[in-house]
Design a protein around this motif. Sequence first.
Motif, PDB file in Angstrom:
ATOM      1  N   SER A  82       0.871  -1.180   0.000  1.00 11.69           N
ATOM      2  CA  SER A  82       0.000   0.000   0.000  1.00 11.69           C
ATOM      3  C   SER A  82       0.913   1.238   0.000  1.00 11.69           C
ATOM      4  O   SER A  82       1.996   1.171  -0.597  1.00 11.69           O
ATOM      5  CB  SER A  82      -0.916  -0.038   1.234  1.00 11.69           C
ATOM      6  N   HIS A  83       0.519   2.299   0.657  1.00 12.88           N
ATOM      7  CA  HIS A  83       1.281   3.566   0.517  1.00 12.88           C
ATOM      8  C   HIS A  83       1.583   4.183   1.885  1.00 12.88           C
ATOM      9  O   HIS A  83       0.893   3.905   2.856  1.00 12.88           O
ATOM     10  CB  HIS A  83       0.475   4.559  -0.326  1.00 12.88           C
ATOM     11  N   LEU A  84       2.625   4.999   1.933  1.00  9.95           N
ATOM     12  CA  LEU A  84       2.985   5.700   3.169  1.00  9.95           C
ATOM     13  C   LEU A  84       2.790   7.212   3.019  1.00  9.95           C
ATOM     14  O   LEU A  84       2.907   7.947   3.995  1.00  9.95           O
ATOM     15  CB  LEU A  84       4.442   5.409   3.569  1.00  9.95           C
ATOM     16  N   TYR A  93      -3.178   5.863   9.774  1.00  9.06           N
ATOM     17  CA  TYR A  93      -3.470   4.468   9.394  1.00  9.06           C
ATOM     18  C   TYR A  93      -3.707   4.251   7.903  1.00  9.06           C
ATOM     19  O   TYR A  93      -3.428   3.165   7.387  1.00  9.06           O
ATOM     20  CB  TYR A  93      -4.691   3.985  10.195  1.00  9.06           C
ATOM     21  N   ASP A  94      -4.198   5.273   7.199  1.00 13.13           N
ATOM     22  CA  ASP A  94      -4.478   5.152   5.760  1.00 13.13           C
ATOM     23  C   ASP A  94      -3.188   4.778   5.025  1.00 13.13           C
ATOM     24  O   ASP A  94      -2.215   5.529   5.073  1.00 13.13           O
ATOM     25  CB  ASP A  94      -5.021   6.503   5.250  1.00 13.13           C
ATOM     26  N   GLY A  95      -3.175   3.626   4.401  1.00 10.29           N
ATOM     27  CA  GLY A  95      -1.986   3.171   3.662  1.00 10.29           C
ATOM     28  C   GLY A  95      -0.991   2.472   4.572  1.00 10.29           C
ATOM     29  O   GLY A  95      -0.482   1.377   4.263  1.00 10.29           O
ATOM     30  N   ALA A 127       3.288   7.922  -4.212  1.00 10.75           N
ATOM     31  CA  ALA A 127       2.209   8.888  -4.487  1.00 10.75           C
ATOM     32  C   ALA A 127       0.846   8.262  -4.729  1.00 10.75           C
ATOM     33  O   ALA A 127       0.235   8.446  -5.782  1.00 10.75           O
ATOM     34  CB  ALA A 127       2.583   9.771  -5.669  1.00 10.75           C
ATOM     35  N   GLU A 128       0.357   7.510  -3.732  1.00 11.18           N
ATOM     36  CA  GLU A 128      -1.039   7.051  -3.870  1.00 11.18           C
ATOM     37  C   GLU A 128      -1.953   8.265  -3.755  1.00 11.18           C
ATOM     38  O   GLU A 128      -3.008   8.332  -4.383  1.00 11.18           O
ATOM     39  CB  GLU A 128      -1.344   6.039  -2.767  1.00 11.18           C
ATOM     40  N   GLU A 129      -1.522   9.237  -2.940  1.00 15.58           N
ATOM     41  CA  GLU A 129      -2.359  10.433  -2.783  1.00 15.58           C
ATOM     42  C   GLU A 129      -2.075  11.427  -3.905  1.00 15.58           C
ATOM     43  O   GLU A 129      -0.972  11.509  -4.422  1.00 15.58           O
ATOM     44  CB  GLU A 129      -2.090  11.074  -1.421  1.00 15.58           C
ATOM     45  N   PRO A 130      -3.061  12.210  -4.305  1.00 16.12           N
ATOM     46  CA  PRO A 130      -2.932  13.108  -5.464  1.00 16.12           C
ATOM     47  C   PRO A 130      -2.269  14.442  -5.140  1.00 16.12           C
ATOM     48  O   PRO A 130      -2.140  15.299  -5.986  1.00 16.12           O
ATOM     49  CB  PRO A 130      -4.397  13.332  -5.867  1.00 16.12           C
ATOM     50  N   GLU A 195     -11.029   0.526   6.250  1.00 15.96           N
ATOM     51  CA  GLU A 195     -12.212   0.640   5.385  1.00 15.96           C
ATOM     52  C   GLU A 195     -12.425   2.055   4.881  1.00 15.96           C
ATOM     53  O   GLU A 195     -12.921   2.280   3.788  1.00 15.96           O
ATOM     54  CB  GLU A 195     -13.458   0.174   6.142  1.00 15.96           C
ATOM     55  N   GLN A 196     -12.097   3.045   5.677  1.00 14.60           N
ATOM     56  CA  GLN A 196     -12.364   4.458   5.340  1.00 14.60           C
ATOM     57  C   GLN A 196     -13.870   4.633   5.115  1.00 14.60           C
ATOM     58  O   GLN A 196     -14.310   5.333   4.202  1.00 14.60           O
ATOM     59  CB  GLN A 196     -11.574   4.915   4.102  1.00 14.60           C
ATOM     60  N   GLY A 197     -14.629   3.964   5.914  1.00 16.98           N
ATOM     61  CA  GLY A 197     -16.095   4.041   5.926  1.00 16.98           C
ATOM     62  C   GLY A 197     -16.561   3.370   7.216  1.00 16.98           C
ATOM     63  O   GLY A 197     -15.795   2.662   7.865  1.00 16.98           O
ATOM     64  N   SER A 385     -11.463   8.953   8.044  1.00 17.34           N
ATOM     65  CA  SER A 385     -10.159   8.845   7.380  1.00 17.34           C
ATOM     66  C   SER A 385      -9.843  10.201   6.746  1.00 17.34           C
ATOM     67  O   SER A 385     -10.713  11.045   6.590  1.00 17.34           O
ATOM     68  CB  SER A 385     -10.190   7.765   6.301  1.00 17.34           C
ATOM     69  N   HIS A 386      -8.533  10.385   6.426  1.00 15.62           N
ATOM     70  CA  HIS A 386      -8.084  11.688   5.905  1.00 15.62           C
ATOM     71  C   HIS A 386      -8.384  12.781   6.932  1.00 15.62           C
ATOM     72  O   HIS A 386      -8.694  13.910   6.596  1.00 15.62           O
ATOM     73  CB  HIS A 386      -8.754  12.036   4.552  1.00 15.62           C
ATOM     74  N   ARG A 387      -8.254  12.382   8.241  1.00 18.07           N
ATOM     75  CA  ARG A 387      -8.442  13.307   9.368  1.00 18.07           C
ATOM     76  C   ARG A 387      -7.521  12.818  10.501  1.00 18.07           C
ATOM     77  O   ARG A 387      -7.254  11.621  10.607  1.00 18.07           O
ATOM     78  CB  ARG A 387      -9.852  13.294   9.954  1.00 18.07           C
TER      79      ARG A 387
END
Length: 413
Positions: A82-84, A93-95, A127-130, A195-197, A385-387
């Motif tokens: 996954s991504h860091l 935790y995301d990635g 760069a998984e994130e934009p 899950e990000q949900g 997520s993204h928080r």
Amino acid sequence: MIADCIEMDRLSSEIEELGNISEYPLPAVTRVLFSDADLRARAWFKERCLSADLSLHEDAIGNLFATWLGQDPDLEPVATGSHLDAIPNAGKYDGVVGVLGGLEAIRALKASGYVPRRSIVLIMFTAEEPTRFGVGCLGSRMMSGVMPLARAELLQDENGLGLNHWRGRAGHVSEMSDVLLDRGAFSSFVELHIEQGPKLEERGIDIGVVEKIAAPAAFRFHLTGAGGHAGAVLMPDRHDALLAGAEIALAVEKAAITSGSADTVATTGVFEVKPGAINSIPFAVKMEVDLRDTDMAARERAEKMILTQSADICTRRGIECSLETINSDEPAVCDANLVSLVEAKSLELGFSTQRMISRAYHDSLFMARLSPITMIFIPCFKGYSHRPDEYSSPEAIRKGVAVLAETLKSLSL
Ligand code: HGY
Ligand code: MN
Ligand code: MN
Ligand code: MN
């Protein structure tokens, strides 16, 4: 049991340690591609891989491959990862769960005495994130050929600096053509991710098994109005770029709500106004729109509505509009055999499971063009997520790692 070889204390402290490598004051995490924090995180992670006796390879844009060589290294390896990198003001935790959890799964397999026939490769994607260049999954997009080299060379960040500048600064100077991989480069790819949900947590389910990954389309609008003095220009004479952008943002929301599919989501995540003075009518707006659905027809209906409405709004308001499609990707369908395998391994471990779609996109979306894929989801706190308050418990992570380890074992026998 492999699960008994998982060292959650070590993994939890690594997640904390990595969470401290950030551009933002904690608890927020930010690691934008090839920023100093990203470079420190990459160096830290490579150390962890070397301590686990994995061999390392980095391609021309910093996709990192950490390999546990199998007894039959000529066979296509099994991959996970996954991504860091992390967007501004994100969580820990995301990635990270997929990268460090993947490392822990490999360490647990090693500790259990298992020896793989197929090599097992842990990938940390670039760069998984934009955030840096406005396009997500750059690493897996280029590995799978979805992003041609020529297009990647044109990417620029907000200061006009391109991929060659940033990759060179990070020490990646090999030929960019080495990034592209052939279909079949891996026998399968399984990504562990939060899950990000909210579904898994709400239903008390341990493991989500992903069947489909929603695909994003992203658009950039440049709106140009007349500007002018906030006191001198009467209302009927104005061509206010901000108000046109505001109407477009509302049209984006309406297009998602009325697409006929509950899974259509649309977000105006970037909205920059110039000149940004209280007594000057905004003459320019840059806005970026993220539109997703697993159902392409619904997404296309919403896209058509957005494009039609934005043209009407700009004509009516006398605003010049230039529109660029940043990306428009196909959804990915996960491999049915891999989905059943993850489900079976979860049940063998006594975990509850649920099949689901992924509303977030992931590198798996593009790895699906190289090999069969699926994803293992674990619950996260209220789906956040993204928080900075993104959170998954050690127990939830342990279960995800145990399922991943058993799945990697089955796939590498
Ligand atoms: O936006 C996404 O879905 C991913 O987290 N980059
Ligand atoms: Mn993300
Ligand atoms: Mn992610
Ligand atoms: Mn993602």
